[in-house]
Write an enzyme that holds these catalytic residues in place. Structure first.
Site, mmCIF file in Angstrom:
data_model
loop_
_atom_site.group_PDB
_atom_site.id
_atom_site.type_symbol
_atom_site.label_atom_id
_atom_site.label_comp_id
_atom_site.label_asym_id
_atom_site.label_seq_id
_atom_site.Cartn_x
_atom_site.Cartn_y
_atom_site.Cartn_z
ATOM 1 N N ASP A 44 0.929 6.879 -11.526
ATOM 2 C CA ASP A 44 -0.209 7.762 -11.264
ATOM 3 C C ASP A 44 0.245 9.132 -10.756
ATOM 4 O O ASP A 44 1.280 9.247 -10.102
ATOM 5 C CB ASP A 44 -1.138 7.104 -10.239
ATOM 6 C CG ASP A 44 -2.511 7.772 -10.184
ATOM 7 O OD1 ASP A 44 -2.911 8.421 -11.188
ATOM 8 O OD2 ASP A 44 -3.183 7.656 -9.146
ATOM 9 N N LEU A 48 15.484 -7.522 -19.388
ATOM 10 C CA LEU A 48 14.315 -7.038 -18.642
ATOM 11 C C LEU A 48 13.107 -7.128 -19.556
ATOM 12 O O LEU A 48 13.166 -6.706 -20.709
ATOM 13 C CB LEU A 48 14.531 -5.574 -18.217
ATOM 14 C CG LEU A 48 13.320 -4.841 -17.608
ATOM 15 C CD1 LEU A 48 12.976 -5.404 -16.230
ATOM 16 C CD2 LEU A 48 13.590 -3.340 -17.497
ATOM 17 N N HIS A 72 1.448 13.941 -18.581
ATOM 18 C CA HIS A 72 1.691 12.657 -19.255
ATOM 19 C C HIS A 72 3.032 12.709 -19.983
ATOM 20 O O HIS A 72 3.818 11.757 -19.932
ATOM 21 C CB HIS A 72 0.566 12.320 -20.231
ATOM 22 C CG HIS A 72 -0.781 12.209 -19.567
ATOM 23 N ND1 HIS A 72 -0.971 11.523 -18.391
ATOM 24 C CD2 HIS A 72 -2.003 12.710 -19.910
ATOM 25 C CE1 HIS A 72 -2.252 11.593 -18.034
ATOM 26 N NE2 HIS A 72 -2.891 12.316 -18.944
HETATM 27 C C1 IPE Z 1 -4.853 3.936 -12.822
HETATM 28 O O1 IPE Z 1 -4.871 5.280 -12.509
HETATM 29 C C2 IPE Z 1 -4.607 3.745 -14.279
HETATM 30 C C3 IPE Z 1 -3.295 4.158 -14.786
HETATM 31 C C4 IPE Z 1 -2.323 4.675 -14.076
HETATM 32 C C5 IPE Z 1 -3.083 3.940 -16.184
HETATM 33 P P1 IPE Z 1 -6.219 6.139 -12.485
HETATM 34 O O2 IPE Z 1 -5.809 7.516 -12.165
HETATM 35 O O3 IPE Z 1 -6.984 5.918 -13.723
HETATM 36 O O4 IPE Z 1 -7.010 5.470 -11.273
HETATM 37 P P2 IPE Z 1 -8.151 6.069 -10.337
HETATM 38 O O5 IPE Z 1 -9.228 6.588 -11.231
HETATM 39 O O6 IPE Z 1 -7.540 7.169 -9.536
HETATM 40 O O7 IPE Z 1 -8.581 4.937 -9.470
HETATM 41 C C1 IPE Z 2 -1.734 8.578 -14.568
HETATM 42 O O1 IPE Z 2 -1.889 9.895 -14.199
HETATM 43 C C2 IPE Z 2 -1.739 8.379 -16.065
HETATM 44 C C3 IPE Z 2 -2.937 7.694 -16.590
HETATM 45 C C4 IPE Z 2 -3.949 7.299 -15.885
HETATM 46 C C5 IPE Z 2 -2.967 7.477 -18.009
HETATM 47 P P1 IPE Z 2 -3.322 10.542 -14.072
HETATM 48 O O2 IPE Z 2 -3.703 11.113 -15.395
HETATM 49 O O3 IPE Z 2 -4.291 9.592 -13.484
HETATM 50 O O4 IPE Z 2 -3.007 11.727 -13.051
HETATM 51 P P2 IPE Z 2 -3.894 12.148 -11.810
HETATM 52 O O5 IPE Z 2 -4.111 10.919 -10.982
HETATM 53 O O6 IPE Z 2 -5.158 12.700 -12.359
HETATM 54 O O7 IPE Z 2 -3.062 13.165 -11.096
HETATM 55 MG MG MG Z 3 -4.788 9.103 -11.605
#
Ligand code: IPE
Ligand code: IPE
Ligand code: MG
Length: 241
Positions: free
Chosen positions: A24, A136, A41
């Protein structure tokens, strides 16, 4: 919490067999640099491979990452489309390399709902290519939701005519997406958010949770070692004394 450490600091006789990760903070990483979220990403790809190398070096046998949740469909159409294409291209570009490293690629998530055929093809090809590897197991949670997984398991049981008194914890476990996958000993979420966001809801019941401030694109193998050191300082009780 800095969490950066070296492999020397880890007790190699007490390494988690399974580490789950919530990758995240990609969007915030990009926004902080004045870039579109999608660049975050893209930058997360190196971090994923750093995490794989960290797990390989430490002798972790199972690593599971959250790539796309059942709730991520709520994002703007363009970002959703980008994420679908990006995951497909990442598999295509890098599965041979993972295969050479002895990594078995697997997927958990709803396959029969919303995932485009093109992505499913890459998933199936990657799983078949790496099926014999055992160094792994890299499980990618894609179109994954913990609640959906439990619902799907119970549906399977009911559809196969299981009587109510046979719907036990063991029976549900046998119908999860990856029944042979051990529960993670450790779950790491980057980006400073302290929640699990519908990740491995069933499997995390007794997992040690670690919330780190580092944004996913800045994650390195040293963060894996630091997390293992932190884990080794925890006392697990499983309800006992
Ligand atoms: C969780 O992260 C999902 C992934 C990392 C794929 P999100 O960014 O979607 O979660 P919330 O919305 O902050 O809870
Ligand atoms: C995690 O990073 C990747 C996915 C959820 C696919 P985010 O896209 O949620 O990045 P933030 O949390 O908005 O910074
Ligand atoms: Mg996120």
């Amino acid at each position: 919490m800095t969490l950066v450490s070296s492999l020397d600091a880890c007790d190699l006789t007490n390494v988690p067999a399974h580490i789950a990760m919530i990758m995240d903070g990609n969007g915030r990483w990009a926004t902080a640099r004045g870039l579109p979220r999608t660049k975050g990403h893209e930058a997360g790809e190196d971090a994923l491979f750093e995490a794989v190398e960290g797990c390989l070096a430490a002798g972790v046998q199972w690593m599971t990452v959250y790539a796309f949740s059942t709730e991520n469909w709520r994002r703007p159409k363009d970002e959703v489309r980008f994420l679908l294409n990006f995951n497909r291209s990442l598999l295509r570009r890098r599965r041979d390399e993972l295969n050479d490293r002895g990594v078995r690629i697997r997927f958990i998530g709803r396959r029969n709902w919303r995932v485009p055929r093109g992505v499913l093809n890459e998933i199936e090809t990657s799983e078949a290519l790496t099926a014999e590897n055992r160094t792994l197991t890299l499980t990618i949670a894609f179109n994954y939701g913990g609640r959906a997984e439990v619902v799907d398991a119970v549906r399977d049981l009911v559809a196969s005519g299981t009587p109510a008194d046979k719907i036990t914890e063991t029976a549900i476990e046998k119908h999860l997406y990856a029944p042979d996958m051990p529960d993670p000993e450790l779950m790491i979420r980057t980006s400073g958010e302290s929640r699990t966001s519908n990740y491995l809801m069933w499997q995390l019941a007794y997992t040690e949770l670690l919330f780190a401030d580092v944004l996913w694109p800045d994650f390195t193998r040293e963060h894996v070692y630091g997390a293992i050191v932190e884990y080794q300082g925890r006392q697990r009780r499983f309800g006992g004394v």
